[in-house]
Write a protein that holds these residues in place. Structure first.
Motif, PDB file in Angstrom:
ATOM      1  N   ALA A 158       0.919  -1.065   0.004  1.00  0.00           N
ATOM      2  CA  ALA A 158       0.043   0.153  -0.090  1.00  0.00           C
ATOM      3  C   ALA A 158       1.006   1.358  -0.184  1.00  0.00           C
ATOM      4  CB  ALA A 158      -0.974  -0.014   1.339  1.00  0.00           C
ATOM      5  N   ALA A 159       0.483   2.243  -0.870  1.00  0.00           N
ATOM      6  CA  ALA A 159       1.524   3.447  -1.123  1.00  0.00           C
ATOM      7  C   ALA A 159       0.606   4.653  -0.610  1.00  0.00           C
ATOM      8  CB  ALA A 159       1.815   3.658  -2.490  1.00  0.00           C
ATOM      9  N   SER A 160       1.213   5.754  -0.150  1.00  0.00           N
ATOM     10  CA  SER A 160       0.696   7.102   0.035  1.00  0.00           C
ATOM     11  C   SER A 160       1.791   7.906   0.029  1.00  0.00           C
ATOM     12  CB  SER A 160       0.082   6.847   1.458  1.00  0.00           C
ATOM     13  OG  SER A 160      -0.548   8.042   1.859  1.00  0.00           O
ATOM     14  N   GLY A 161       1.328   9.346  -0.115  1.00  0.00           N
ATOM     15  CA  GLY A 161       2.059  10.275  -0.101  1.00  0.00           C
ATOM     16  C   GLY A 161       2.677  10.711  -1.573  1.00  0.00           C
ATOM     17  N   SER A 209      -0.241   6.503  -9.709  1.00  0.00           N
ATOM     18  CA  SER A 209      -0.434   5.658 -10.908  1.00  0.00           C
ATOM     19  C   SER A 209       0.469   6.376 -12.039  1.00  0.00           C
ATOM     20  CB  SER A 209      -1.936   6.677 -11.408  1.00  0.00           C
ATOM     21  OG  SER A 209      -1.846   7.900 -11.237  1.00  0.00           O
ATOM     22  N   ALA A 210       1.528   7.334 -11.549  1.00  0.00           N
ATOM     23  CA  ALA A 210       2.557   7.956 -12.268  1.00  0.00           C
ATOM     24  C   ALA A 210       3.701   6.879 -12.224  1.00  0.00           C
ATOM     25  CB  ALA A 210       2.627   9.194 -12.059  1.00  0.00           C
ATOM     26  N   SER A 211       3.781   6.184 -11.386  1.00  0.00           N
ATOM     27  CA  SER A 211       5.145   5.428 -10.890  1.00  0.00           C
ATOM     28  C   SER A 211       5.035   3.979 -11.373  1.00  0.00           C
ATOM     29  CB  SER A 211       5.496   5.497  -9.545  1.00  0.00           C
ATOM     30  OG  SER A 211       6.471   4.817  -8.974  1.00  0.00           O
ATOM     31  N   GLY A 212       6.160   3.489 -12.040  1.00  0.00           N
ATOM     32  CA  GLY A 212       6.327   2.024 -11.979  1.00  0.00           C
ATOM     33  C   GLY A 212       6.610   1.708 -10.631  1.00  0.00           C
ATOM     34  N   MET A 213       6.326   0.268 -10.340  1.00  0.00           N
ATOM     35  CA  MET A 213       6.271  -0.163  -9.179  1.00  0.00           C
ATOM     36  C   MET A 213       6.753  -1.653  -9.215  1.00  0.00           C
ATOM     37  SD  MET A 213       5.029   1.867  -6.991  1.00  0.00           S
ATOM     38  CE  MET A 213       5.093   0.676  -5.648  1.00  0.00           C
ATOM     39  N   GLY A 214       7.955  -2.047  -8.508  1.00  0.00           N
ATOM     40  CA  GLY A 214       8.507  -3.156  -8.457  1.00  0.00           C
ATOM     41  C   GLY A 214       8.442  -4.019  -7.154  1.00  0.00           C
ATOM     42  N   TRP A 215       8.729  -5.301  -7.260  1.00  0.00           N
ATOM     43  CA  TRP A 215       8.875  -6.210  -6.094  1.00  0.00           C
ATOM     44  C   TRP A 215      10.325  -6.344  -6.080  1.00  0.00           C
ATOM     45  CZ3 TRP A 215       6.048  -6.669  -1.844  1.00  0.00           C
ATOM     46  CH2 TRP A 215       4.782  -6.440  -2.080  1.00  0.00           C
ATOM     47  N   TYR A 216      11.189  -6.625  -5.164  1.00  0.00           N
ATOM     48  CA  TYR A 216      12.383  -6.857  -5.035  1.00  0.00           C
ATOM     49  C   TYR A 216      12.607  -7.942  -3.935  1.00  0.00           C
ATOM     50  CZ  TYR A 216      14.256  -3.072  -8.180  1.00  0.00           C
ATOM     51  OH  TYR A 216      14.241  -2.430  -9.269  1.00  0.00           O
ATOM     52  N   ALA A 250      -6.747   2.637  -8.110  1.00  0.00           N
ATOM     53  CA  ALA A 250      -7.866   3.302  -7.149  1.00  0.00           C
ATOM     54  C   ALA A 250      -7.544   2.794  -5.900  1.00  0.00           C
ATOM     55  CB  ALA A 250      -9.231   2.609  -7.475  1.00  0.00           C
ATOM     56  N   LYS A 251      -6.602   1.830  -5.417  1.00  0.00           N
ATOM     57  CA  LYS A 251      -6.440   1.439  -4.026  1.00  0.00           C
ATOM     58  C   LYS A 251      -4.971   1.869  -3.642  1.00  0.00           C
ATOM     59  CE  LYS A 251      -9.819  -2.167  -3.606  1.00  0.00           C
ATOM     60  NZ  LYS A 251     -10.104  -3.269  -3.167  1.00  0.00           N
ATOM     61  N   ASN A 252      -4.283   2.496  -4.657  1.00  0.00           N
ATOM     62  CA  ASN A 252      -2.666   2.702  -4.448  1.00  0.00           C
ATOM     63  C   ASN A 252      -1.935   1.530  -3.928  1.00  0.00           C
ATOM     64  OD1 ASN A 252      -3.193   5.493  -5.305  1.00  0.00           O
ATOM     65  ND2 ASN A 252      -2.699   6.211  -3.312  1.00  0.00           N
ATOM     66  N   THR A 253      -2.330   0.483  -4.557  1.00  0.00           N
ATOM     67  CA  THR A 253      -1.605  -0.841  -3.963  1.00  0.00           C
ATOM     68  C   THR A 253      -1.308  -1.596  -5.141  1.00  0.00           C
ATOM     69  OG1 THR A 253      -3.169  -0.853  -2.183  1.00  0.00           O
ATOM     70  CG2 THR A 253      -2.277  -2.775  -2.943  1.00  0.00           C
ATOM     71  N   VAL A 254      -0.255  -2.295  -4.950  1.00  0.00           N
ATOM     72  CA  VAL A 254       0.586  -2.957  -5.902  1.00  0.00           C
ATOM     73  C   VAL A 254       0.712  -4.436  -5.289  1.00  0.00           C
ATOM     74  CG1 VAL A 254       3.146  -2.522  -5.668  1.00  0.00           C
ATOM     75  CG2 VAL A 254       2.422  -3.846  -7.555  1.00  0.00           C
TER      76      VAL A 254
END
Length: 113
Positions: free
Chosen positions: A23-26, A30-37, A74-78
């Motif tokens: 979960a992301a905030s701040g 939607s503009a950011s690529g997101m990754g899991w490491y 919509a949930k700011n979640t990856v």
């Protein structure tokens, strides 16, 4: 204030499944690529999966066909759906925003019988 908070880690038997959430905030999620490491003791952090803002995906060869990254803007979640887990998947998993270079605190995944 910016934060990324991972959840969903735990202990699972080989062959099992887990779904990680971040979960992301701040920031403009939607503009950011997101990754899991992921990282294990004594080793460098490695990319597991990435999902661009345009929905393009990248996977490490070791997880292709087993893991799926997805996002809900919509949930700011990856999410990271992990199936057919193996003992070598054991690691601390981190969420990352590529646009803002933010990291979460990590969640432990342990695959063991």
């Amino acid at each position: 204030q910016v934060w990324l908070v991972e959840s969903g880690g735990g202990l699972v038997q080989p062959g099992g499944s887990l779904r990680l959430s971040c979960a992301a905030s701040g920031f403009i999620f939607s503009a950011s690529g997101m990754g899991w490491y992921r990282q294990t003791p004594g080793k460098q952090r490695e990319l597991v999966a990435a999902l661009s803002s345009g929905r393009l995906t990248t996977y490490a060869d070791t997880v292709k066909g087993r893991f799926t990254i997805s996002r809900d803007n919509a949930k700011n979640t990856v999410y990271l759906q992990m199936n057919s887990l193996k003992p070598e998947d054991t690691a601390v998993y981190y969420c990352h925003s590529s646009l803002y270079d933010y990291w979460g605190q990590g969640t432990q995944v342990t695959v063991s019988s």
